[in-house]
Design a protein around this motif. Structure first.
Motif, PDB file in Angstrom:
ATOM      1  N   LEU A   1       0.465  -1.250   0.527  1.00  0.00           N
ATOM      2  CA  LEU A   1       0.122   0.074  -0.123  1.00  0.00           C
ATOM      3  C   LEU A   1       1.152   0.818  -0.030  1.00  0.00           C
ATOM      4  O   LEU A   1       2.209   1.951   0.507  1.00  0.00           O
ATOM      5  CB  LEU A   1      -0.625   0.111   1.285  1.00  0.00           C
ATOM      6  CG  LEU A   1      -1.777  -1.085   1.526  1.00  0.00           C
ATOM      7  CD1 LEU A   1      -2.704  -1.075   2.532  1.00  0.00           C
ATOM      8  CD2 LEU A   1      -2.824  -1.574   0.114  1.00  0.00           C
ATOM      9  N   LEU A   2       0.279   2.883  -1.146  1.00  0.00           N
ATOM     10  CA  LEU A   2       1.133   3.288  -0.840  1.00  0.00           C
ATOM     11  C   LEU A   2       1.078   4.406   0.984  1.00  0.00           C
ATOM     12  O   LEU A   2       0.029   4.102   1.383  1.00  0.00           O
ATOM     13  CB  LEU A   2       0.472   4.462  -1.748  1.00  0.00           C
ATOM     14  CG  LEU A   2       0.415   4.123  -3.147  1.00  0.00           C
ATOM     15  CD1 LEU A   2      -0.101   4.821  -4.087  1.00  0.00           C
ATOM     16  CD2 LEU A   2       2.335   4.235  -3.726  1.00  0.00           C
ATOM     17  N   GLY A   3       1.883   4.834   1.454  1.00  0.00           N
ATOM     18  CA  GLY A   3       1.222   5.554   2.648  1.00  0.00           C
ATOM     19  C   GLY A   3       0.564   6.211   2.753  1.00  0.00           C
ATOM     20  O   GLY A   3      -0.230   6.233   3.751  1.00  0.00           O
ATOM     21  N   GLU A   4      -0.436   7.273   1.482  1.00  0.00           N
ATOM     22  CA  GLU A   4      -1.554   7.578   1.986  1.00  0.00           C
ATOM     23  C   GLU A   4      -2.492   6.765   1.772  1.00  0.00           C
ATOM     24  O   GLU A   4      -3.719   7.185   2.688  1.00  0.00           O
ATOM     25  CB  GLU A   4      -1.954   8.217  -0.043  1.00  0.00           C
ATOM     26  CG  GLU A   4      -3.688   9.039   0.056  1.00  0.00           C
ATOM     27  CD  GLU A   4      -3.249   9.966  -1.117  1.00  0.00           C
ATOM     28  OE1 GLU A   4      -4.279  11.108  -1.353  1.00  0.00           O
ATOM     29  OE2 GLU A   4      -2.324  10.223  -2.182  1.00  0.00           O
ATOM     30  N   ALA A   5      -2.691   5.817   1.145  1.00  0.00           N
ATOM     31  CA  ALA A   5      -3.711   4.332   1.369  1.00  0.00           C
ATOM     32  C   ALA A   5      -3.085   3.658   2.603  1.00  0.00           C
ATOM     33  O   ALA A   5      -4.432   3.357   3.459  1.00  0.00           O
ATOM     34  CB  ALA A   5      -3.464   3.114   0.384  1.00  0.00           C
ATOM     35  N   VAL A   6      -1.841   3.772   3.071  1.00  0.00           N
ATOM     36  CA  VAL A   6      -2.254   3.348   4.355  1.00  0.00           C
ATOM     37  C   VAL A   6      -2.457   4.077   6.230  1.00  0.00           C
ATOM     38  O   VAL A   6      -3.645   3.796   6.080  1.00  0.00           O
ATOM     39  CB  VAL A   6      -0.743   2.482   4.833  1.00  0.00           C
ATOM     40  CG1 VAL A   6      -0.255   2.712   6.646  1.00  0.00           C
ATOM     41  CG2 VAL A   6       0.052   1.971   4.434  1.00  0.00           C
ATOM     42  N   VAL A   7      -2.602   4.791   5.321  1.00  0.00           N
ATOM     43  CA  VAL A   7      -3.374   5.963   6.366  1.00  0.00           C
ATOM     44  C   VAL A   7      -5.087   6.112   6.209  1.00  0.00           C
ATOM     45  O   VAL A   7      -5.619   6.352   6.909  1.00  0.00           O
ATOM     46  CB  VAL A   7      -2.548   7.593   6.101  1.00  0.00           C
ATOM     47  CG1 VAL A   7      -3.359   8.543   6.835  1.00  0.00           C
ATOM     48  CG2 VAL A   7      -1.554   7.773   5.946  1.00  0.00           C
ATOM     49  N   ALA A   8      -5.560   6.120   5.477  1.00  0.00           N
ATOM     50  CA  ALA A   8      -6.709   5.597   4.914  1.00  0.00           C
ATOM     51  C   ALA A   8      -7.065   4.860   5.795  1.00  0.00           C
ATOM     52  O   ALA A   8      -8.496   4.558   5.860  1.00  0.00           O
ATOM     53  CB  ALA A   8      -7.060   5.974   3.392  1.00  0.00           C
ATOM     54  N   LEU A   9      -6.851   3.200   5.130  1.00  0.00           N
ATOM     55  CA  LEU A   9      -7.029   2.391   6.056  1.00  0.00           C
ATOM     56  C   LEU A   9      -7.217   2.457   7.180  1.00  0.00           C
ATOM     57  O   LEU A   9      -7.979   2.392   8.241  1.00  0.00           O
ATOM     58  CB  LEU A   9      -6.309   1.114   5.535  1.00  0.00           C
ATOM     59  CG  LEU A   9      -6.491   0.029   6.102  1.00  0.00           C
ATOM     60  CD1 LEU A   9      -7.922  -0.472   5.886  1.00  0.00           C
ATOM     61  CD2 LEU A   9      -5.592  -1.293   5.309  1.00  0.00           C
ATOM     62  N   GLU A  10      -6.162   3.132   8.156  1.00  0.00           N
ATOM     63  CA  GLU A  10      -5.715   3.228   9.375  1.00  0.00           C
ATOM     64  C   GLU A  10      -7.236   4.176   9.791  1.00  0.00           C
ATOM     65  O   GLU A  10      -7.927   3.514  10.965  1.00  0.00           O
ATOM     66  CB  GLU A  10      -4.323   3.554   9.681  1.00  0.00           C
ATOM     67  CG  GLU A  10      -3.102   2.782  10.265  1.00  0.00           C
ATOM     68  CD  GLU A  10      -2.408   2.960   9.814  1.00  0.00           C
ATOM     69  OE1 GLU A  10      -1.940   4.174  10.446  1.00  0.00           O
ATOM     70  OE2 GLU A  10      -1.689   2.380  10.360  1.00  0.00           O
TER      71      GLU A  10
END
Length: 79
Positions: free
Chosen positions: A17-26
């Motif tokens: 996952l891209l960093g932005e996607a990790v933040v969105a997921l969390e």
């Protein structure tokens, strides 16, 4: 027990996952009080529904604020 059958895993993936996607997921998992797995499953089902809707000629509109204007949301390049 709610009488609902327990969902059975039908597949697994490993994804980078891209960093932005990790933040969105969390953030989404925390907001909805869901596991990351449940959050990803819901996101995929929602995305599949919305892209199918657009592919069949439907349109999706969003309003970012209560008094804001509606704008068309395109999820794929064909829309």
């Amino acid at each position: 027990m709610t009488g609902q059958p327990t969902p059975q895993a039908a597949g697994t993936i490993t994804a980078l996952l891209l960093g932005e996607a990790v933040v969105a997921l969390e953030n989404t998992a925390a907001t909805l009080n869901l596991s990351k797995t449940d959050t990803v499953n819901r996101a995929l089902l929602a995305y599949a529904y919305l892209t199918a809707l657009q592919s069949s000629g439907g349109e999706i509109y969003v309003k970012e604020t209560a008094g804001g204007d509606m704008r068309r949301l395109a999820l794929n390049h064909d829309a």
